[in-house]
Design an enzyme around this catalytic site. Sequence first.
Site, mmCIF file in Angstrom:
data_model
loop_
_atom_site.group_PDB
_atom_site.id
_atom_site.type_symbol
_atom_site.label_atom_id
_atom_site.label_comp_id
_atom_site.label_asym_id
_atom_site.label_seq_id
_atom_site.Cartn_x
_atom_site.Cartn_y
_atom_site.Cartn_z
ATOM 1 N N ASP A 152 0.547 -1.225 0.472
ATOM 2 C CA ASP A 152 0.047 0.024 0.725
ATOM 3 C C ASP A 152 0.567 1.053 -0.530
ATOM 4 O O ASP A 152 2.464 1.760 0.760
ATOM 5 C CB ASP A 152 -0.930 0.232 0.681
ATOM 6 C CG ASP A 152 -2.105 1.054 1.240
ATOM 7 O OD1 ASP A 152 -2.987 1.017 0.640
ATOM 8 O OD2 ASP A 152 -1.131 2.290 1.702
ATOM 9 N N ASN A 172 -2.847 12.556 -2.400
ATOM 10 C CA ASN A 172 -3.750 13.149 -4.013
ATOM 11 C C ASN A 172 -4.651 14.534 -3.422
ATOM 12 O O ASN A 172 -4.364 15.609 -4.585
ATOM 13 C CB ASN A 172 -5.489 12.112 -4.337
ATOM 14 C CG ASN A 172 -4.811 10.893 -5.180
ATOM 15 O OD1 ASN A 172 -4.240 11.484 -5.567
ATOM 16 N ND2 ASN A 172 -4.922 10.058 -5.041
ATOM 17 N N HIS A 210 -5.609 14.009 -8.170
ATOM 18 C CA HIS A 210 -5.563 12.740 -8.723
ATOM 19 C C HIS A 210 -4.969 12.379 -10.116
ATOM 20 O O HIS A 210 -4.336 11.628 -9.654
ATOM 21 C CB HIS A 210 -7.106 12.464 -8.740
ATOM 22 C CG HIS A 210 -7.622 12.511 -7.765
ATOM 23 N ND1 HIS A 210 -7.803 11.749 -6.738
ATOM 24 C CD2 HIS A 210 -8.504 13.543 -7.253
ATOM 25 C CE1 HIS A 210 -8.334 12.158 -5.710
ATOM 26 N NE2 HIS A 210 -8.852 12.709 -6.216
ATOM 27 N N ASP A 240 -2.613 9.378 -10.120
ATOM 28 C CA ASP A 240 -2.246 8.154 -10.890
ATOM 29 C C ASP A 240 -1.145 8.163 -11.665
ATOM 30 O O ASP A 240 -0.830 6.882 -11.836
ATOM 31 C CB ASP A 240 -3.484 8.384 -12.060
ATOM 32 C CG ASP A 240 -4.523 8.148 -11.710
ATOM 33 O OD1 ASP A 240 -5.356 7.740 -11.009
ATOM 34 O OD2 ASP A 240 -5.912 9.103 -12.578
ATOM 35 N N GLU A 245 -4.546 2.589 -4.381
ATOM 36 C CA GLU A 245 -3.614 2.198 -4.037
ATOM 37 C C GLU A 245 -2.884 0.967 -4.010
ATOM 38 O O GLU A 245 -1.603 1.065 -2.596
ATOM 39 C CB GLU A 245 -2.392 3.733 -3.392
ATOM 40 C CG GLU A 245 -3.379 3.858 -1.366
ATOM 41 C CD GLU A 245 -4.942 3.888 -1.320
ATOM 42 O OE1 GLU A 245 -4.537 4.279 0.131
ATOM 43 O OE2 GLU A 245 -5.234 3.870 -1.961
#
Length: 332
Positions: A183, A191, A196, A200, A226
């Site tokens: 993770d 973010n 975002h 990404d 994630e």
Amino acid sequence: MRILVAEDDTASRLIIEAAVTSLGHECIKAISGEEAWRLFETVDVDVVISDRSMPGMDGIELCRRVRASNKDTYTYFIFLTIFDERADVISGMEAGADDYLFKPLDAGELKLRLHVASRVTALHRQLFRQAAELEQLNRRLFDQSRTDSLTGLGSRLKLNEDLDAIYAQLERYGRSYCAIMCDVDYFKAYNDNEGHLAGDRVLQLVARTLLSTCRNGDQIYRYGGEEFLILLPEQDLEAGLVAANRFRQAIQEIAIPHDGNPANGIVTISAGVASFSEPENKSIEGWLTEADAALYRAKQAGRNRVETHQQPSAVPEPSSKPSLVDIRTTVT
């Protein structure tokens, strides 16, 4: 069109050849059913015109072989027969023939039959092309549904299919597996701070790094958000712990700036490790739950570390803080 003529009678064969070539088609000649079959196997032909009655392999057997062949194009088959063998036309059609001609050959009848043959073979070629295109499309859709669109890793659908196969291997062959649940640390903060789209790009870079760090045979998936899952075949818990720290270190060395990470200001990952072998009395779901619980402990213990479900105090490998680099040149 390319037309294969199978006729053991020399005069009849010459007449058919002259008629076929006069209509602008290529003619290939065979004096027996056996020779016609050998030619058919090595040369692509659009039409076969065959005498029904020949010594050795007759026209019926030749027609059956043509129909049973694995060629990816359709061959139009025409029987030649004499008028008093009209009753044999039915048996010829049942063997797979498309049409028939009576002897002596009528050039007008031949021209008519070949017009029909041209249309039928063209239609079959179109159908074959469409079938091939549909097969390619289905393959692409199959692959796309099993690939995460953002990271290019295996999707949850692919994971579910692979887990079914893994469980069967565990039962049948007694193989062992290790699962690493990873993770990205403080990803929500990243973010919130960077947006975002930048998030990404981080996920894409993390995925590529994990993938490049995997051994041959390891399987890696985007588990959700994630979170990533790596499956290691034939690995015990100790080997899984070493591998998980290798993945953690590889991500840390990228040094993606992350102002929301209070520990070192770069993107890091935490990981949980769990093993599974056939004698253990647990399910696939239980196995992944153990890995997820170990990941949770790694998060609670400070992040950028690895924990196992049997070793709650696993310590990360020592490492120096790498230099930061501009995210615009690091994340693509």
